[in-house]
Write an enzyme that holds these catalytic residues in place. Structure first.
Site, PDB file in Angstrom:
ATOM      1  N   CYS A 114       0.811  -1.223   0.000  1.00 50.93           N
ATOM      2  CA  CYS A 114       0.000   0.000   0.000  1.00 50.93           C
ATOM      3  C   CYS A 114       0.839   1.265   0.000  1.00 50.93           C
ATOM      4  O   CYS A 114       0.327   2.350  -0.264  1.00 50.93           O
ATOM      5  CB  CYS A 114      -0.948  -0.013   1.190  1.00 50.93           C
ATOM      6  SG  CYS A 114      -2.014  -1.468   1.236  1.00 50.93           S
ATOM      7  N   HIS A 254      -2.777   6.802   3.166  1.00 50.22           N
ATOM      8  CA  HIS A 254      -3.251   5.539   2.604  1.00 50.22           C
ATOM      9  C   HIS A 254      -4.715   5.348   2.987  1.00 50.22           C
ATOM     10  O   HIS A 254      -5.095   5.489   4.149  1.00 50.22           O
ATOM     11  CB  HIS A 254      -2.398   4.397   3.136  1.00 50.22           C
ATOM     12  CG  HIS A 254      -2.956   3.041   2.870  1.00 50.22           C
ATOM     13  ND1 HIS A 254      -3.548   2.690   1.660  1.00 50.22           N
ATOM     14  CD2 HIS A 254      -3.025   1.929   3.664  1.00 50.22           C
ATOM     15  CE1 HIS A 254      -3.943   1.435   1.728  1.00 50.22           C
ATOM     16  NE2 HIS A 254      -3.651   0.951   2.927  1.00 50.22           N
ATOM     17  N   ASN A 284     -10.471   0.144   0.453  1.00 50.22           N
ATOM     18  CA  ASN A 284      -9.013   0.142   0.484  1.00 50.22           C
ATOM     19  C   ASN A 284      -8.519  -0.350  -0.866  1.00 50.22           C
ATOM     20  O   ASN A 284      -8.635  -1.532  -1.193  1.00 50.22           O
ATOM     21  CB  ASN A 284      -8.533  -0.773   1.612  1.00 50.22           C
ATOM     22  CG  ASN A 284      -7.024  -0.839   1.732  1.00 50.22           C
ATOM     23  OD1 ASN A 284      -6.301  -0.473   0.814  1.00 50.22           O
ATOM     24  ND2 ASN A 284      -6.548  -1.332   2.861  1.00 50.22           N
TER      25      ASN A 284
END
EC number: 2.3.1.180
Length: 323
Positions: A114, A254, A284
């Site tokens: 990520c 993030h 996500n």
């Protein structure tokens, strides 16, 4: 004469198929109420019908060419950050290169989970500052849905698919420099987050066939890492750059979980209005989340913006930028 790096265009793309929490609740033991309370996520997009990571990244690449006016044959380098590539080889970036006709470029993938977009920007910056490369694409693209175990509700409810990216160009004007400071770190820990583990052989047999594992994360440990270790990195970078948190126009984290972003905002004593976020709509999206949130905020940027991301590795990176 010194060469600097300027971000000249941003792009983003998500697949058409929208999956809401209620739909996930029909295939696993969860609910819209639980998902929203714990993550802030309402919907996410899934790639379907053979649409793969390179397809998402290619859509972004075309946007970057259109917005910048740069022709594909002038691209020198394409970096695709992903943990969900089309294949182990060839690199997804090479497929994007072929799709857009960037015949004079070289291309490679980067795996920093990520944190990929921050690692990708920092890497592209070094190529440009060498003086040999003028036009570099950094695209973060993920089809997380293909790596999920949909019986694991601790992971599957979080993730969506998408892509975002930037075109970076060389400039000799120091006032146009976009990448102001960076701090990249890793903590070697393969157990907190892992995906796509390839099992070694146990014997020589005709029945042998490659097998990979689905995505796994220890949510509690990720939350603790993201809300304790990552903010300290952000503060260290800002001190090094002599920038106060209050001077930041935006902080783009993030897009793992809205609750994590809220905790980071509180840690930095900044209002949530400074934290652009897309996680409630897109879930996500791993390395693509920061890139897509930046693409949405880019046209409104007038001051310094801090990008920060964290993921498997454990990898975490913060990059201070301006338009």
């Amino acid at each position: 004469m010194s060469t600097y790096t300027k971000i000249t265009a941003m792009g983003q793309y998500v697949p058409e198929r929208v999956v809401d929490n209620d739909e996930l609740a029909t295939i696993m033991d969860t609910s819209d109420e639980w998902i929203q309370a714990h993550t802030g996520i309402k919907t996410r997009h899934f790639a379907m019908d053979q649409e793969n990571t390179s397809d998402l990244a290619t859509q972004v690449a075309h946007q970057l060419l259109t917005k910048s006016g740069v022709v594909a044959t002038d691209i020198d380098l394409i970096i695709v950050t992903t943990i969900t590539p089309d294949a182990l080889t060839p690199a997804t970036a090479c497929i994007v290169q072929a799709n857009i006709g960037a015949d004079n470029a070289f291309a490679f993938d980067m795996s920093a989970a990520c944190a990929g977009f921050t690692f990708g920007l920092a890497t592209a910056d070094k190529f440009i500052r060498s003086g040999q490369y003028q036009n570099v694409m950094v695209i973060s693209a993920e089809v997380n849905s293909k790596m999920m175990d949909f019986q694991d509700r601790t992971a599957a409810v979080f993730f969506g698919d998408g892509a975002g990216g930037a075109l970076l160009q060389a400039t000799e004007n120091a006032n146009e420099n976009s990448l102001l400071a960076e701090k990249l770190q890793t903590q070697g820990n393969a157990e907190v987050i892992h995906s796509g583990r390839v099992r070694p052989l146990t014997k020589v047999a005709a029945s042998n066939y490659p097998q990979t594992d689905a995505f796994y994360q220890n949510g509690r440990e990720v939350f603790q890492f993201a809300t304790n270790v990552v903010p300290e990195q952000m503060k260290t970078l800002l001190r090094t750059a002599n920038v106060q948190p209050s001077e930041l126009q935006y902080v783009i984290c993030h897009q793992a979980n809205l609750r994590i972003i809220e905790k980071i905002a509180a840690n930095l004593a900044l209002p949530m209005t400074k934290f652009p976020h897309n996680v409630e709509r897109l879930g996500n999206t791993s390395s693509a989340g920061v890139a897509m949130a930046l693409a949405e905020a880019f046209d409104h940027m007038t001051g310094p913006t801090l990008l920060t991301a964290f993921g498997g590795g454990l990898a975490y990176g913060s990059v201070l930028i301006k338009k």
